[in-house]
Design a protein around this motif. Sequence first.
Motif, PDB file in Angstrom:
ATOM      1  N   LYS A 294      14.346   7.753   3.665  1.00  0.00           N
ATOM      2  CA  LYS A 294      15.184   9.061   3.111  1.00  0.00           C
ATOM      3  C   LYS A 294      15.048  10.768   4.132  1.00  0.00           C
ATOM      4  CE  LYS A 294      15.244   8.119  -1.452  1.00  0.00           C
ATOM      5  NZ  LYS A 294      15.052   8.652  -3.059  1.00  0.00           N
ATOM      6  N   PHE A 295      14.679  10.408   5.346  1.00  0.00           N
ATOM      7  CA  PHE A 295      13.674  11.477   6.250  1.00  0.00           C
ATOM      8  C   PHE A 295      15.363  11.408   7.140  1.00  0.00           C
ATOM      9  CE2 PHE A 295      10.004  10.915   4.768  1.00  0.00           C
ATOM     10  CZ  PHE A 295       9.393  11.674   5.893  1.00  0.00           C
ATOM     11  N   ARG A 296      15.488  12.465   7.708  1.00  0.00           N
ATOM     12  CA  ARG A 296      17.065  12.629   8.752  1.00  0.00           C
ATOM     13  C   ARG A 296      16.776  12.879   9.503  1.00  0.00           C
ATOM     14  NH1 ARG A 296      20.927  13.696   6.274  1.00  0.00           N
ATOM     15  NH2 ARG A 296      21.074  14.820   3.688  1.00  0.00           N
ATOM     16  N   GLU A 297      15.068  13.169  10.364  1.00  0.00           N
ATOM     17  CA  GLU A 297      14.660  13.352  11.724  1.00  0.00           C
ATOM     18  C   GLU A 297      13.396  12.820  11.604  1.00  0.00           C
ATOM     19  OE1 GLU A 297      14.112  17.438  12.828  1.00  0.00           O
ATOM     20  OE2 GLU A 297      16.147  18.279  11.227  1.00  0.00           O
ATOM     21  N   LYS A 298      13.593  12.111  12.350  1.00  0.00           N
ATOM     22  CA  LYS A 298      12.325  10.987  12.949  1.00  0.00           C
ATOM     23  C   LYS A 298      11.173  11.481  12.988  1.00  0.00           C
ATOM     24  CE  LYS A 298      14.222   6.303  14.196  1.00  0.00           C
ATOM     25  NZ  LYS A 298      14.700   5.165  15.137  1.00  0.00           N
ATOM     26  N   GLY A 299       9.499  11.916  12.457  1.00  0.00           N
ATOM     27  CA  GLY A 299       8.659  12.637  13.324  1.00  0.00           C
ATOM     28  C   GLY A 299       7.215  11.088  14.495  1.00  0.00           C
ATOM     29  N   GLY A 300       6.330  11.529  14.221  1.00  0.00           N
ATOM     30  CA  GLY A 300       5.682  10.766  14.888  1.00  0.00           C
ATOM     31  C   GLY A 300       4.910   9.284  13.671  1.00  0.00           C
ATOM     32  N   GLU A 301       3.945   9.133  14.086  1.00  0.00           N
ATOM     33  CA  GLU A 301       3.019   8.496  12.911  1.00  0.00           C
ATOM     34  C   GLU A 301       2.962   9.394  12.165  1.00  0.00           C
ATOM     35  OE1 GLU A 301      -0.531   6.846  15.562  1.00  0.00           O
ATOM     36  OE2 GLU A 301       1.856   4.829  15.661  1.00  0.00           O
ATOM     37  N   LEU A 302       2.435   8.898  10.768  1.00  0.00           N
ATOM     38  CA  LEU A 302       2.154   9.498   9.731  1.00  0.00           C
ATOM     39  C   LEU A 302       0.665   9.326   9.610  1.00  0.00           C
ATOM     40  CD1 LEU A 302       5.814   9.861   7.353  1.00  0.00           C
ATOM     41  CD2 LEU A 302       4.761  11.847   8.546  1.00  0.00           C
ATOM     42  N   PHE A 303       0.122   9.737   9.022  1.00  0.00           N
ATOM     43  CA  PHE A 303      -0.683   9.379   8.545  1.00  0.00           C
ATOM     44  C   PHE A 303      -2.278   8.412   9.984  1.00  0.00           C
ATOM     45  CE2 PHE A 303       1.093   9.304   4.476  1.00  0.00           C
ATOM     46  CZ  PHE A 303       1.286  10.546   4.258  1.00  0.00           C
ATOM     47  N   LYS A 304      -1.646   8.910  10.823  1.00  0.00           N
ATOM     48  CA  LYS A 304      -2.239   8.241  12.119  1.00  0.00           C
ATOM     49  C   LYS A 304      -2.128   6.207  11.476  1.00  0.00           C
ATOM     50  CE  LYS A 304      -5.280  10.811  12.875  1.00  0.00           C
ATOM     51  NZ  LYS A 304      -7.379  11.661  12.126  1.00  0.00           N
ATOM     52  N   LYS A 305      -0.541   5.766  11.117  1.00  0.00           N
ATOM     53  CA  LYS A 305      -0.065   4.463  10.858  1.00  0.00           C
ATOM     54  C   LYS A 305       0.980   4.203  11.705  1.00  0.00           C
ATOM     55  CE  LYS A 305      -3.358   3.546   7.881  1.00  0.00           C
ATOM     56  NZ  LYS A 305      -4.779   2.361   8.631  1.00  0.00           N
ATOM     57  N   PRO A 306       0.957   2.823  11.951  1.00  0.00           N
ATOM     58  CA  PRO A 306       2.701   2.502  12.502  1.00  0.00           C
ATOM     59  C   PRO A 306       3.540   3.159  11.053  1.00  0.00           C
ATOM     60  CG  PRO A 306       0.810   1.109  13.133  1.00  0.00           C
ATOM     61  CD  PRO A 306       0.205   2.482  12.285  1.00  0.00           C
ATOM     62  N   THR A 307       4.427   3.733  11.430  1.00  0.00           N
ATOM     63  CA  THR A 307       6.122   4.604  10.844  1.00  0.00           C
ATOM     64  C   THR A 307       6.857   4.053  10.754  1.00  0.00           C
ATOM     65  OG1 THR A 307       4.389   6.421  10.409  1.00  0.00           O
ATOM     66  CG2 THR A 307       6.565   6.824   9.713  1.00  0.00           C
ATOM     67  N   LEU A 308       8.025   3.127   9.999  1.00  0.00           N
ATOM     68  CA  LEU A 308       9.080   2.878  10.220  1.00  0.00           C
ATOM     69  C   LEU A 308       9.823   4.170   9.078  1.00  0.00           C
ATOM     70  CD1 LEU A 308       9.270  -1.024   9.773  1.00  0.00           C
ATOM     71  CD2 LEU A 308       8.529   0.717  11.869  1.00  0.00           C
ATOM     72  N   TYR A 309      10.910   5.055   9.743  1.00  0.00           N
ATOM     73  CA  TYR A 309      12.360   6.197   9.492  1.00  0.00           C
ATOM     74  C   TYR A 309      13.974   5.827   9.244  1.00  0.00           C
ATOM     75  CZ  TYR A 309       8.568   9.228  10.646  1.00  0.00           C
ATOM     76  OH  TYR A 309       7.511  10.401  10.984  1.00  0.00           O
ATOM     77  N   PHE A 310      13.218   5.715   7.869  1.00  0.00           N
ATOM     78  CA  PHE A 310      14.807   5.206   8.016  1.00  0.00           C
ATOM     79  C   PHE A 310      15.630   6.561   6.297  1.00  0.00           C
ATOM     80  CE2 PHE A 310      12.055   2.268   6.595  1.00  0.00           C
ATOM     81  CZ  PHE A 310      11.977   1.006   6.814  1.00  0.00           C
ATOM     82  N   PRO A 311      17.070   6.585   7.250  1.00  0.00           N
ATOM     83  CA  PRO A 311      17.573   7.871   7.097  1.00  0.00           C
ATOM     84  C   PRO A 311      18.108   7.155   5.746  1.00  0.00           C
ATOM     85  CG  PRO A 311      18.978   5.761   8.355  1.00  0.00           C
ATOM     86  CD  PRO A 311      18.008   5.414   7.901  1.00  0.00           C
ATOM     87  N   PRO A 312      18.563   8.906   5.050  1.00  0.00           N
ATOM     88  CA  PRO A 312      19.599   8.626   3.617  1.00  0.00           C
ATOM     89  C   PRO A 312      20.382   8.580   3.632  1.00  0.00           C
ATOM     90  CG  PRO A 312      19.028  10.686   4.572  1.00  0.00           C
ATOM     91  CD  PRO A 312      18.152  10.160   6.037  1.00  0.00           C
ATOM     92  N   LEU A 313      20.918   7.466   3.068  1.00  0.00           N
ATOM     93  CA  LEU A 313      22.022   6.362   2.765  1.00  0.00           C
ATOM     94  C   LEU A 313      23.017   7.229   2.552  1.00  0.00           C
ATOM     95  CD1 LEU A 313      20.625   3.318   1.188  1.00  0.00           C
ATOM     96  CD2 LEU A 313      21.225   3.521   3.280  1.00  0.00           C
ATOM     97  N   GLU A 314      24.401   7.355   2.792  1.00  0.00           N
ATOM     98  CA  GLU A 314      25.089   8.677   2.187  1.00  0.00           C
ATOM     99  C   GLU A 314      25.454   7.701   1.264  1.00  0.00           C
ATOM    100  OE1 GLU A 314      27.478  10.041   4.592  1.00  0.00           O
ATOM    101  OE2 GLU A 314      25.941   9.639   6.157  1.00  0.00           O
TER     102      GLU A 314
END
Lengths: 291, 88
Positions: A250-270
């Motif tokens: 539910k992230f509208r914007e992508k950031g970098g790695e969270l907590f120094k871990k590989p991070t995948l960003y998923f948009p909020p669903l319509e």
Amino acid sequence: MKPVSLRNYRIFFLSGKGGVGKSTLSTALALALSKRGFKTLLVSLDPAHSLSILLKKGLGGAPREVAPSLSAFEVDLEREMRDYLKKVERDAEKIISPALIEKVKNQIELAYNSPGALELATVDSVYRIVKNYGRGFDKIVFDTAPSGYTVRLMASPDKLLNWVDSLIEMREEALNYRKMAGEEVKEDPVLSILRKRREEYRFLGELFRSDKTLFGVVVNPGELPLKIGERTLKEIEEAGVPVRLILANKFREKGGELFKKPTLYFPPLEKEPLGLTSLEPLVSVFEKYIG
Amino acid sequence: MRRFLNSLGLFFVGALGTENATDKLLKKARYLDFDLLTLILSDEIGIPNPLYYHTVELLPYLSGELEAWRESEKASILWRVLSETGEP
């Protein structure tokens, strides 16, 4: 940090607090894997039974095909607990005198509400499912991970196995004394139960620490949800189990790695995720990282 | 006659001695069962057992000693502890 390659893993556990989207993301992950041709099993251990609602399909206690190469089922943990403890009660009825049986049954019933019972029922299910279906499927996705505490219990096998071993030794010693005293000692149910549990703990310890197992933590945007996510991550890692992926849901914007871990960003669903097609935006994120 | 009496004496020593040894062995076995029960039911003496849900499976096979455990072992453990600390 190297981007994660999901095809390298066989067993997936998504952790995170209630409502962060574990069931939704697990389903999307399982769907993405199945679309790439991996025979995938999606298992819901979530007592809320959100999977059948999400898939808009009734799911039972056995795997059912819900899409090509994708099967799913829901575990009814309360029922599993009931069946298990009923069996213990039946075992008791077979050997205990009627005068004593009620007291023993009361003692057995305490187990329903004993601390950790639901968690232990969860790991029992994980054990049985991976053992029974591990060979029939390329990938197994669990929509709920056992809590950090339980993971710690199972992932520090030395402690747990030593404990069971000392119980086994105690029992063996007692049986030896009985034999020396001239009693006939037959197959001992206590020993066989202890040995079965030992095998379960060994198996789970290996499974949780395996480099083919992926523990992911699902987080939502906002300071507090992120803090909670970080705590979940720490709990699991302190148990000796590496967290390999952060799923920022539910992230509208992508950031970098969270907590120094590989991070995948998923948009909020319509719209509310109902039915497999509604998950498409999430599935496509996973597909990019299957590799 | 004397030989007979001697043998008779030895017989009794042997019989009683064996019975004592057997008793001792069974007693040892019983105490180990008590120990096992103490671990499973540690909650009753105030120590939580995080694996109670798993260990309860053993209870049917040990519950023959359950009452004896409650009366002797549990009581003596609690008595030892409480006599040192006093009741809360």
